[in-house]
Design an enzyme around this catalytic site. Structure first.
Site, short mmCIF file in Angstrom:
data_model
loop_
_atom_site.label_atom_id
_atom_site.label_comp_id
_atom_site.label_asym_id
_atom_site.label_seq_id
_atom_site.Cartn_x
_atom_site.Cartn_y
_atom_site.Cartn_z
N VAL A 107 6.00 2.72 2.15
CA VAL A 107 6.54 3.66 3.13
C VAL A 107 8.00 3.30 3.36
O VAL A 107 8.34 2.14 3.63
CB VAL A 107 5.77 3.59 4.45
CG1 VAL A 107 6.36 4.57 5.46
CG2 VAL A 107 4.29 3.89 4.23
N CYS A 108 8.87 4.28 3.23
CA CYS A 108 10.29 4.11 3.51
C CYS A 108 10.87 2.94 2.69
O CYS A 108 10.68 2.87 1.49
CB CYS A 108 10.48 3.93 5.02
SG CYS A 108 12.18 4.07 5.61
#
Length: 317
Positions: A107-108
């Site tokens: 994520v990210c």
């Protein structure tokens, strides 16, 4: 339903939404289609402080998570990712855990940890828009795609910034439990729309600079609500109460786009949303979004997106 083990990896300075957003998507999936087992692990025991100050106590250390199959391994991101990427013990564990995982996701800026572990070599990936250039520079073996909200390449998933992790999690749930379950979760979490991975990280309105002058902000709102009307510079200048030359100069200076480029971008974005979420005929979409004809819509899509409206709908609807 088959049992499905999801392991989240956190570290000091992680972004709390990178964990809680996707975690809640899987938690909702467990309620609707039982079988998910959610775990959170970290390099050390005890509370791990997120970048915003909240402390999360993981269920186990990475050593305690040794052995056994992991169905989905999720590495979060956050401001602490630089220090985490330098933690060889953590990076080596992620690399080893990936070999016993059915799929791996970041994520990210968690993509930096996957890249450091060599898991993105030869693959396409995305991260937060503000870090894409750095990811490409530091890891030249990775093909960084700065625009999509998430990318899937051969069992490895990466997402753009923060809330895009929830879109990625919805896609993973859809892969496991089907589109109906994924859409039900999106409704429960009041997510505006379940966004396909190939969508841009930015809407046109977000990508454009916010004008300082109120008349120009009002014009942007009016454009979005009147796409089928005359949106030429003369028409918009009249509505803004300016001369054509002054309007065009001010609009470009304050938004970073010419009026014509902005109008076309908003129209394309509106057409994309309609192609994704409705069964409306392409001709009706072309007229409603101000393109007039299907041929004009085709040309604009080919020029800006590289595909026809029909191809876009087939891929993303």
């Amino acid at each position: 339903m088959d049992s499905h083990r999801v392991v989240f990896v956190i570290f000091p300075g992680f972004q709390i939404l990178d964990l809680t957003g996707p975690h809640e998507v899987f938690a909702q999936a467990e309620r609707l289609a039982p079988g998910y087992e959610l775990e959170t692990v970290a390099g050390t025991a005890g509370p791990v402080r997120a970048s915003g100050g909240l402390g999360i106590t993981p269920g186990a250390t990475i050593e305690e998570c040794a052995g056994g199959r992991i169905d989905t391994l999720v590495v979060v991101g956050g401001p602490g990712r630089t220090q985490a990427s330098a933690d060889r013990r953590l990076i080596d564990w992620i690399g080893a855990a990936a070999t016993r995982s059915g799929r791996v996701a970041a994520v990210c800026s968690g993509a930096f940890l996957l890249a450091e572990a060599g898991l993105l070599d030869g693959r396409r990936a995305v991260t937060h828009w503000g870090s894409c250039a750095e990811l490409a520079r530091r890891y030249p073996a990775v093909t960084v795609e700065p625009d999509p909200i998430f990318v899937h390449d051969d069992g490895v998933w990466t997402s753009a910034g923060v809330t895009a992790g929830m879109d990625l999690a919805l896609a993973l749930v859809e892969q496991d439990r089907g589109a109906e379950t994924s859409r039900a979760i999106a409704r429960r979490l009041v997510m505006f729309v379940q966004r396909p991975g190939g969508q841009s990280q930015f809407s046109t309105q977000l990508a454009a600079q916010r004008p300082l002058r109120t008349p120009l902000r009002q014009i942007q709102v009016w454009i979005a609500d009147h796409l089928a009307e005359d949106l030429s510079v003369p028409a918009l200048a009249t509505r803004a109460g300016m001369s054509e030359r002054h309007f065009a100069r001010m609009f470009t200076a304050q938004t970073g786009q010419t009026p014509a480029a902005y109008v076309e971008s908003v129209r394309v974005e509106a057409a994309r949303r309609l192609l994704e979420s409705t069964d409306a005929p392409v001709g009706a979409i072309a007229r409603g979004c101000g393109f007039g004809t299907v041929e004009t819509l085709h040309r604009r899509f080919k020029r800006t997106l590289g595909v026809t409206p029909g191809q876009y709908r087939h891929h993303f609807a």
